[in-house]
Design a protein around this motif. Structure first.
Motif, short mmCIF file in Angstrom:
data_model
loop_
_atom_site.label_atom_id
_atom_site.label_comp_id
_atom_site.label_asym_id
_atom_site.label_seq_id
_atom_site.Cartn_x
_atom_site.Cartn_y
_atom_site.Cartn_z
N THR A 39 12.62 2.56 13.44
CA THR A 39 11.37 2.96 12.79
C THR A 39 10.86 4.31 13.30
O THR A 39 9.79 4.75 12.89
CB THR A 39 10.28 1.89 13.02
OG1 THR A 39 10.06 1.73 14.42
CG2 THR A 39 10.71 0.56 12.41
N THR A 40 11.66 4.96 14.19
CA THR A 40 11.27 6.29 14.66
C THR A 40 11.93 7.38 13.84
O THR A 40 11.62 8.56 14.02
CB THR A 40 11.64 6.48 16.14
OG1 THR A 40 13.07 6.49 16.28
CG2 THR A 40 11.05 5.37 16.99
N MET A 97 6.91 5.63 -4.63
CA MET A 97 6.78 4.76 -5.79
C MET A 97 5.71 3.70 -5.62
O MET A 97 5.49 2.87 -6.49
CB MET A 97 8.13 4.08 -6.09
CG MET A 97 9.17 5.03 -6.64
SD MET A 97 10.70 4.19 -7.09
CE MET A 97 10.13 3.13 -8.41
N GLY A 98 5.05 3.71 -4.45
CA GLY A 98 4.00 2.73 -4.20
C GLY A 98 4.49 1.44 -3.59
O GLY A 98 3.76 0.45 -3.54
N GLY A 99 5.74 1.43 -3.09
CA GLY A 99 6.30 0.24 -2.48
C GLY A 99 5.82 0.04 -1.05
O GLY A 99 5.12 0.88 -0.47
N LYS A 100 6.22 -1.09 -0.47
CA LYS A 100 5.77 -1.46 0.88
C LYS A 100 6.89 -1.47 1.91
O LYS A 100 6.63 -1.73 3.09
CB LYS A 100 5.12 -2.84 0.83
CG LYS A 100 3.88 -2.90 -0.07
CD LYS A 100 3.26 -4.28 -0.10
CE LYS A 100 2.03 -4.33 -0.99
NZ LYS A 100 1.44 -5.69 -1.05
N ASP A 101 8.14 -1.19 1.49
CA ASP A 101 9.26 -1.22 2.42
C ASP A 101 9.43 0.15 3.06
O ASP A 101 10.43 0.85 2.85
CB ASP A 101 10.54 -1.65 1.70
CG ASP A 101 10.46 -3.10 1.23
OD1 ASP A 101 10.08 -3.96 2.05
OD2 ASP A 101 10.76 -3.37 0.06
N ASN A 102 8.45 0.57 3.86
CA ASN A 102 8.50 1.85 4.54
C ASN A 102 7.65 1.78 5.80
O ASN A 102 6.89 0.82 6.00
CB ASN A 102 8.02 2.97 3.61
CG ASN A 102 6.70 2.64 2.94
OD1 ASN A 102 5.64 2.68 3.57
ND2 ASN A 102 6.75 2.29 1.64
N TYR A 103 7.78 2.80 6.65
CA TYR A 103 7.11 2.82 7.94
C TYR A 103 6.31 4.11 8.09
O TYR A 103 6.46 5.05 7.29
CB TYR A 103 8.15 2.69 9.06
CG TYR A 103 8.88 1.37 9.02
CD1 TYR A 103 8.33 0.23 9.58
CD2 TYR A 103 10.12 1.25 8.37
CE1 TYR A 103 8.98 -0.99 9.53
CE2 TYR A 103 10.77 0.03 8.30
CZ TYR A 103 10.20 -1.08 8.88
OH TYR A 103 10.83 -2.29 8.81
N PRO A 104 5.45 4.19 9.11
CA PRO A 104 4.63 5.39 9.27
C PRO A 104 5.44 6.68 9.27
O PRO A 104 5.00 7.69 8.70
CB PRO A 104 3.94 5.16 10.62
CG PRO A 104 3.80 3.66 10.69
CD PRO A 104 5.07 3.13 10.08
N VAL A 105 6.61 6.68 9.88
CA VAL A 105 7.41 7.91 9.93
C VAL A 105 7.86 8.31 8.53
O VAL A 105 7.94 9.51 8.21
CB VAL A 105 8.62 7.72 10.88
CG1 VAL A 105 9.59 6.67 10.35
CG2 VAL A 105 9.33 9.04 11.11
N ASP A 106 8.14 7.32 7.68
CA ASP A 106 8.53 7.62 6.30
C ASP A 106 7.35 8.16 5.51
O ASP A 106 7.50 9.11 4.72
CB ASP A 106 9.07 6.36 5.62
CG ASP A 106 10.20 5.72 6.39
OD1 ASP A 106 11.19 6.43 6.68
OD2 ASP A 106 10.09 4.52 6.71
N ARG A 107 6.19 7.56 5.72
CA ARG A 107 5.00 8.01 4.99
C ARG A 107 4.60 9.43 5.43
O ARG A 107 4.16 10.24 4.61
CB ARG A 107 3.86 7.02 5.20
CG ARG A 107 4.18 5.64 4.62
CD ARG A 107 2.97 4.73 4.61
NE ARG A 107 2.65 4.18 5.92
CZ ARG A 107 3.20 3.07 6.42
NH1 ARG A 107 4.11 2.40 5.74
NH2 ARG A 107 2.82 2.63 7.62
#
Length: 273
Positions: free
Chosen positions: A21-22, A34-44
């Protein structure tokens, strides 16, 4: 950068890889757009950095999925296709290929292909098809079409028409390798099969700059091409109307007519004669 994944490998035990997740992951960033939830702060954070250069990236993400929905709906409905080979699965979101196809014809058979264990782990958990049809997943790279065809033949009948889906994936492939790959895959499919594809175009300086930022964030670079180069991938096939156009302009629905956002991705659908 598209919704397709960057390479990773499982550990020596064969267990699914641990999620780091880093580090950013291109499929998770696209999922975020796309508004999905399968991501982490680094991706956002990375997604927001790209969006600073090109806020329309979120529109591109969503209009590309809308394009897929319209394409699959047409192929499963009016065109009568019952088999789909979707290469470059990306992170599952809503309205995935099998969901759209099997909503039209529950007996549709769909094979997803990706070479990222993280994406495949999500796919196997989330992409569950209808009892009447079939949904399968292949761990393979687009650059190895023979492996893809060999494994897909366990689920798909290559004596019957197949829709080959190359959605946003060819931008990860060097230009001189694209037509040999597409040609090998299409040669294995019978007449009446289809090629459906889109990719990002170099028609916007802001998009060009955003992709440069994205390529610095991810492991696998994505190359933008001209609309003419994207259209050339359909040579020898019978293009459906309206041809190779910005994704929002490919047979838009009534509420989509007149949209001018997400215009820097070009796509089309063509039939093998």
């Amino acid at each position: 950068m598209t919704d397709n994944s960057s390479p990773s490998t499982p550990d020596s035990s064969g267990r699914p890889p641990q999620i780091d997740t880093t580090r950013t992951h291109s499929a998770r960033i696209w999922n975020y757009w796309m508004g999905g939830k399968d991501n982490y702060p680094v991706d956002r954070e990375a997604g927001d950095a790209v969006a600073e250069f090109f806020p329309e990236i979120r529109d591109l993400a969503r209009t590309s999925r809308d394009f897929l929905i319209r394409v699959v709906t047409h192929l499963a409905g009016e065109a009568g296709i019952r088999q789909f080979l979707d290469i470059g699965t990306g992170m599952p979101t809503a309205n995935n290929t099998h969901e759209v196809a099997q909503a039209v014809t529950p007996e549709s058979r769909v094979v997803y292909v990706d070479n990222d264990p993280l994406v495949l782990a999500h796919a196997r958990a989330l992409l569950v098809g209808t009892p009447e049809g079939a949904t399968d997943y292949i761990d393979a790279d687009l650059r190895d079409p023979d492996r893809i065809l060999e494994q897909a033949a366990q689920t798909l009948d290559f004596d019957k028409p197949v829709a080959l889906m190359l959605m946003g994936i060819l931008g990860h492939v060097p230009e001189d390798e694209i037509m040999p790959i597409v040609g090998r895959l299409m040669d294995a499919l019978p007449p009446g099969s289809y090629l459906a594809s889109y990719d990002g175009s170099n028609t916007s300086e802001a998009y060009n700059q955003a992709i440069e930022v994205g390529n610095k964030q991810g492991d696998v670079p994505y190359l933008l091409r001209s609309p003419e180069v994207i259209a050339a991938r359909f040579e020898g096939l019978e293009l459906l109307e309206p041809g190779v156009v910005p994704c929002p302009l490919w047979r838009p629905g009534p509420i989509e007519v007149g949209t001018r956002r997400g215009m820097d991705q070009y796509g089309g659908v063509a039939r093998k004669p």
